[in-house]
Design a protein around this motif. Structure first.
Motif, PDB file in Angstrom:
ATOM      1  N   LEU A  34       0.815  -1.216   0.000  1.00 44.01           N
ATOM      2  CA  LEU A  34       0.000   0.000   0.000  1.00 44.01           C
ATOM      3  C   LEU A  34       0.851   1.269   0.000  1.00 44.01           C
ATOM      4  O   LEU A  34       0.305   2.367  -0.081  1.00 44.01           O
ATOM      5  CB  LEU A  34      -0.927   0.023   1.229  1.00 44.01           C
ATOM      6  N   GLY A  35       2.178   1.099   0.079  1.00 43.86           N
ATOM      7  CA  GLY A  35       3.034   2.281   0.138  1.00 43.86           C
ATOM      8  C   GLY A  35       4.171   2.251  -0.838  1.00 43.86           C
ATOM      9  O   GLY A  35       4.042   2.701  -1.989  1.00 43.86           O
ATOM     10  N   SER A  36       5.296   1.692  -0.424  1.00 47.05           N
ATOM     11  CA  SER A  36       6.535   1.816  -1.192  1.00 47.05           C
ATOM     12  C   SER A  36       6.453   1.203  -2.577  1.00 47.05           C
ATOM     13  O   SER A  36       6.937   1.781  -3.552  1.00 47.05           O
ATOM     14  CB  SER A  36       7.702   1.198  -0.413  1.00 47.05           C
ATOM     15  N   SER A  37       5.846   0.032  -2.725  1.00 45.56           N
ATOM     16  CA  SER A  37       5.868  -0.652  -4.020  1.00 45.56           C
ATOM     17  C   SER A  37       5.056   0.088  -5.071  1.00 45.56           C
ATOM     18  O   SER A  37       5.498   0.250  -6.209  1.00 45.56           O
ATOM     19  CB  SER A  37       5.359  -2.092  -3.884  1.00 45.56           C
ATOM     20  N   ILE A  38       3.867   0.543  -4.711  1.00 47.75           N
ATOM     21  CA  ILE A  38       3.016   1.220  -5.686  1.00 47.75           C
ATOM     22  C   ILE A  38       3.596   2.595  -6.024  1.00 47.75           C
ATOM     23  O   ILE A  38       3.538   3.044  -7.173  1.00 47.75           O
ATOM     24  CB  ILE A  38       1.557   1.349  -5.166  1.00 47.75           C
ATOM     25  N   THR A  39       4.198   3.263  -5.043  1.00 46.43           N
ATOM     26  CA  THR A  39       4.814   4.569  -5.295  1.00 46.43           C
ATOM     27  C   THR A  39       6.006   4.432  -6.234  1.00 46.43           C
ATOM     28  O   THR A  39       6.170   5.220  -7.178  1.00 46.43           O
ATOM     29  CB  THR A  39       5.259   5.212  -3.976  1.00 46.43           C
ATOM     30  N   THR A  40       6.840   3.421  -5.984  1.00 44.78           N
ATOM     31  CA  THR A  40       7.999   3.181  -6.848  1.00 44.78           C
ATOM     32  C   THR A  40       7.559   2.829  -8.255  1.00 44.78           C
ATOM     33  O   THR A  40       8.109   3.327  -9.245  1.00 44.78           O
ATOM     34  CB  THR A  40       8.864   2.046  -6.273  1.00 44.78           C
ATOM     35  N   SER A  41       6.552   1.968  -8.363  1.00 43.74           N
ATOM     36  CA  SER A  41       6.046   1.552  -9.671  1.00 43.74           C
ATOM     37  C   SER A  41       5.519   2.742 -10.454  1.00 43.74           C
ATOM     38  O   SER A  41       5.809   2.897 -11.648  1.00 43.74           O
ATOM     39  CB  SER A  41       4.938   0.513  -9.490  1.00 43.74           C
TER      40      SER A  41
END
Length: 235
Positions: free
Chosen positions: A72-79
């Motif tokens: 819900l945070g780092s992965s979607i933001t990085t993507s």
């Protein structure tokens, strides 16, 4: 920009979000988040975080405390950040630049001049070293323009930040801004499209895609898979 063009851009944005962001989130980020080696588990904190979140430190609670911040945070933001240039390319065909260090070129709707733009995702997405890289790229383009007798001024080299507010820009962006303009959020999209409210239309359009997505089952499956690995290793 006429209404037909505007509607097509918003339609393209929604399809891009479905295909590139949602599918990658489900099939990429959630799969990775279900594997324990993907985490640098802090043995001093993981039980505390589980208890803080759920009131117990079962493998499932530990998994939940690890998975939720990741997907819900780092992965979607990085993507999202990695796909910014693809997003712009999918929305505005023909804006891509062949100039080294420049992502897109467009005619500014406010001053009518051609802009050479580096795209960035949000107000905190560059670091100290990026400042020098950006400025050097812009300086190089201006030097090349002078060599070729092209009228390219300092204000024609810009950083376009896709989302956020001017007050949210990090100190690194402010350092870039000492040499070249940085346009963020509403101002950037206004210059790009000529519509002062296009930024909010785009947010609303992508928000409509969110209503189509229910990832609760995928989240629970991810948590259960990770919990099984945690139980095998720590219990």
């Amino acid at each position: 920009m006429d209404n037909q063009q505007r509607e097509q851009i918003l339609k393209n944005a929604k399809q891009f979000f479905r295909d590139e962001i949602v599918q990658n989130h489900i099939n990429g980020a959630c799969k990775r988040a279900s594997r324990l080696p993907e985490y640098n588990v802090n043995p001093f904190l993981f039980k505390y975080l589980a208890n803080f979140l759920t009131g117990n430190d079962t493998p499932e609670s530990i998994a939940r405390a690890l998975v939720l911040p990741r997907i819900l945070g780092s992965s979607i933001t990085t993507s999202f950040g990695m796909k910014i240039q693809n997003l712009i390319s999918s929305l505005f065909q023909g804006l891509g630049s062949t100039t080294q260090g420049i992502d897109i070129e467009f005619i500014d709707a406010i001053d009518g001049r051609k802009k050479y733009c580096q795209l960035k995702a949000g107000p905190n997405t560059i670091n100290h070293d990026d400042v020098t890289t950006i400025v050097n790229h812009f300086n190089g383009v201006r030097n090349l323009a002078r060599t070729n007798n092209l009228n390219v001024g300092i204000n024609d080299m810009i950083v376009g930040v896709v989302y956020g507010e001017p007050a949210e820009l990090s100190s690194h962006y402010n350092r870039v801004g000492e040499n070249y303009p940085v346009f963020i959020g509403q101002d950037f999209w206004y210059r790009l499209t000529g519509k002062d409210d296009f930024y909010f239309e785009l947010i609303d359009a992508i928000g409509e895609v969110a209503l189509e997505v229910d990832g609760s089952e995928v989240v629970e499956t991810t948590i259960q898979k990770l919990a099984k690995e945690i139980a095998e290793k720590y219990q």
